[in-house]
Design a protein around this motif. Sequence first.
Motif, short mmCIF file in Angstrom:
data_model
loop_
_atom_site.label_atom_id
_atom_site.label_comp_id
_atom_site.label_asym_id
_atom_site.label_seq_id
_atom_site.Cartn_x
_atom_site.Cartn_y
_atom_site.Cartn_z
N TYR A 179 0.84 -1.21 0.00
CA TYR A 179 0.00 0.00 0.00
C TYR A 179 0.87 1.25 0.00
O TYR A 179 0.59 2.22 -0.72
N SER A 180 1.94 1.25 0.80
CA SER A 180 2.80 2.43 0.85
C SER A 180 3.61 2.56 -0.43
O SER A 180 3.84 3.68 -0.91
N GLU A 181 4.01 1.44 -1.02
CA GLU A 181 4.74 1.51 -2.29
C GLU A 181 3.82 1.96 -3.42
O GLU A 181 4.24 2.69 -4.32
N ALA A 193 7.87 4.84 -22.43
CA ALA A 193 8.11 5.52 -21.16
C ALA A 193 7.39 4.81 -20.01
O ALA A 193 7.97 4.61 -18.93
N ALA A 194 6.14 4.40 -20.25
CA ALA A 194 5.40 3.69 -19.22
C ALA A 194 6.05 2.35 -18.90
O ALA A 194 6.11 1.93 -17.74
N GLY A 195 6.58 1.67 -19.94
CA GLY A 195 7.27 0.40 -19.71
C GLY A 195 8.52 0.58 -18.87
O GLY A 195 8.79 -0.23 -17.97
N ALA A 196 9.29 1.63 -19.16
CA ALA A 196 10.51 1.88 -18.39
C ALA A 196 10.17 2.21 -16.94
O ALA A 196 10.81 1.71 -16.00
N LEU A 197 9.16 3.04 -16.75
CA LEU A 197 8.75 3.39 -15.38
C LEU A 197 8.17 2.17 -14.66
O LEU A 197 8.40 2.00 -13.46
N GLY A 198 7.46 1.33 -15.39
CA GLY A 198 6.92 0.12 -14.79
C GLY A 198 8.00 -0.85 -14.37
O GLY A 198 7.87 -1.56 -13.37
N TRP A 199 9.09 -0.89 -15.13
CA TRP A 199 10.22 -1.75 -14.73
C TRP A 199 10.90 -1.18 -13.49
O TRP A 199 11.25 -1.92 -12.57
N ALA A 200 11.08 0.13 -13.45
CA ALA A 200 11.75 0.76 -12.31
C ALA A 200 10.88 0.69 -11.06
O ALA A 200 11.40 0.55 -9.95
N MET A 201 9.57 0.80 -11.23
CA MET A 201 8.64 0.76 -10.10
C MET A 201 7.58 -0.30 -10.40
O MET A 201 6.50 0.02 -10.93
N PRO A 202 7.85 -1.56 -10.09
CA PRO A 202 6.94 -2.65 -10.49
C PRO A 202 5.50 -2.48 -10.01
O PRO A 202 4.56 -2.83 -10.73
N VAL A 203 5.30 -1.97 -8.80
CA VAL A 203 3.93 -1.78 -8.32
C VAL A 203 3.20 -0.76 -9.18
O VAL A 203 2.02 -0.93 -9.50
N PHE A 204 3.90 0.30 -9.58
CA PHE A 204 3.32 1.28 -10.50
C PHE A 204 2.97 0.61 -11.82
O PHE A 204 1.88 0.83 -12.37
N GLY A 205 3.89 -0.22 -12.34
CA GLY A 205 3.65 -0.87 -13.62
C GLY A 205 2.44 -1.78 -13.60
O GLY A 205 1.59 -1.73 -14.50
N VAL A 206 2.34 -2.60 -12.57
CA VAL A 206 1.22 -3.55 -12.48
C VAL A 206 -0.10 -2.81 -12.33
O VAL A 206 -1.10 -3.12 -12.99
N THR A 207 -0.14 -1.81 -11.47
CA THR A 207 -1.39 -1.06 -11.26
C THR A 207 -1.74 -0.22 -12.48
O THR A 207 -2.93 0.00 -12.76
#
Length: 462
Positions: free
Chosen positions: A178-180, A424-438
């Motif tokens: 939740y915090s991530e 860009a979304a793919g790169a950010l999703g790799w760097a922040m997996p919780v962001f990518g999945v959501t």
Amino acid sequence: MTTIPAEPSPPRAGVGTPDRKRSGALLWLLARRVHFTAGLLVAPFLAVLALTGLAYAFSPQINDVLYGDKLYVEAQTGSPRPLSEQVEAALAVHPDAYVTSVVPADEPDRTTEVVLGGIEGLNETGSDFSSESLTVYVDPYTGGVNGELVTVDNRPPAQVWLREFHGNLHLGDVGRLYSEFVASWLPFIVLGGLVLWLGRRARGRSLRTVLVPSFTARGRGRDRSWHGVLGLWLAVGLLGISITGLTWSNYAGGRVDAAITALNGKTPWLSMPEVTPADGAEPIGFDRAVEVARSEGLQGELTLVPPHTAEEPFVVKESSDGLPIRKTSVVIDPYTEQVTARLGWEDYPLMAKLTSIGIAAHGGTLFGLANQLALALLAVGSLVLLGLGYRMWWQRRPSRSGRTLPAPVWRTLSVPMLVLVILAAGALGWAMPVFGVTLVAFVVLDGTVGALRRRRARVGAA
């Protein structure tokens, strides 16, 4: 008089619009979509983080209220007893334990903290966030034991509880999601809001309107004014809290560590030269270790880590919070009293310094009470910001406007722009997996809802 329009109009991006204007219009629409929709979903979790973070920021004061009888002496009578006697007093209560560290009283009214290991029933094999010790609090003037507490990294139970509640709601690794989730999305929500609000300046609004909330507007215009101005003033703090918070996260934290390592920004290790026991020589005690450390320039609160075998050195570290930052540690040969290794704040790489400063500011310890008050203002301001945001959403509820969410932007993007956004979304999703999945879940849900709405509209028109 400052006036606020009922609803700002987005820049037009029609056919024939110059590329620069069209790009600006698409950025505005994308920012509006992300800020509104993601903000609506993230806001409840952000509110929990703000409330729990507010409580944790003042945990030192909470500790004083709950454990003052252990942390403070009853009376300052005479001179403090030798530190070795204070340690012996703690061991007398637990003769089967061993000393892991000692924190001598750094203020006249404080007790000495003797941290013990080898206590039955403690979890001593956990991480830095859960490894338990028993801390015995000794009155330095009388040598008496004021009490003891199970601690984690010298944090008393209430502080440990608040820290876990803030980080994972006491749900373990699952709760840390939740915090991530909040820390991953918050930068985009904040940046989207800045694009929307500062775009008012580009559309000819006065600087005062952007920086100062309106006291004359009414209804939704007033709420938008206060929401925008408050968000602008809180933006730096929210971004800082989000970025530093990611360093503790389960998934993005690993990416952050890898990036810091690649940039040579990890906190340097203190070398531990081997110790050769001297024939017939006795190793130095706690009192002499403090004297050697002080002669080496170490100041403020000290943490002493004694050797547990004849081949181990004595380690003394500066452990005071606040400014100026003091992080010097020395390794002392217990037989020769020579300092064989030293690590100071000046030895930290720039990235390690910035990380340490950011984490201290996040925890409210960088500049004492002022830091705590700044975090309190940020937390309370965030709650007000969320309340205004939900109020504006309620004012646009379907019964009034027929629509609650901004329209999707994807279909208005050109193919090159769409490819760029996906990369860009793919790169950010790799760097922040919780962001990518959501993000994927949001896009799928958004597309499904849109398809159902279009189908319902066709059926209704048939």
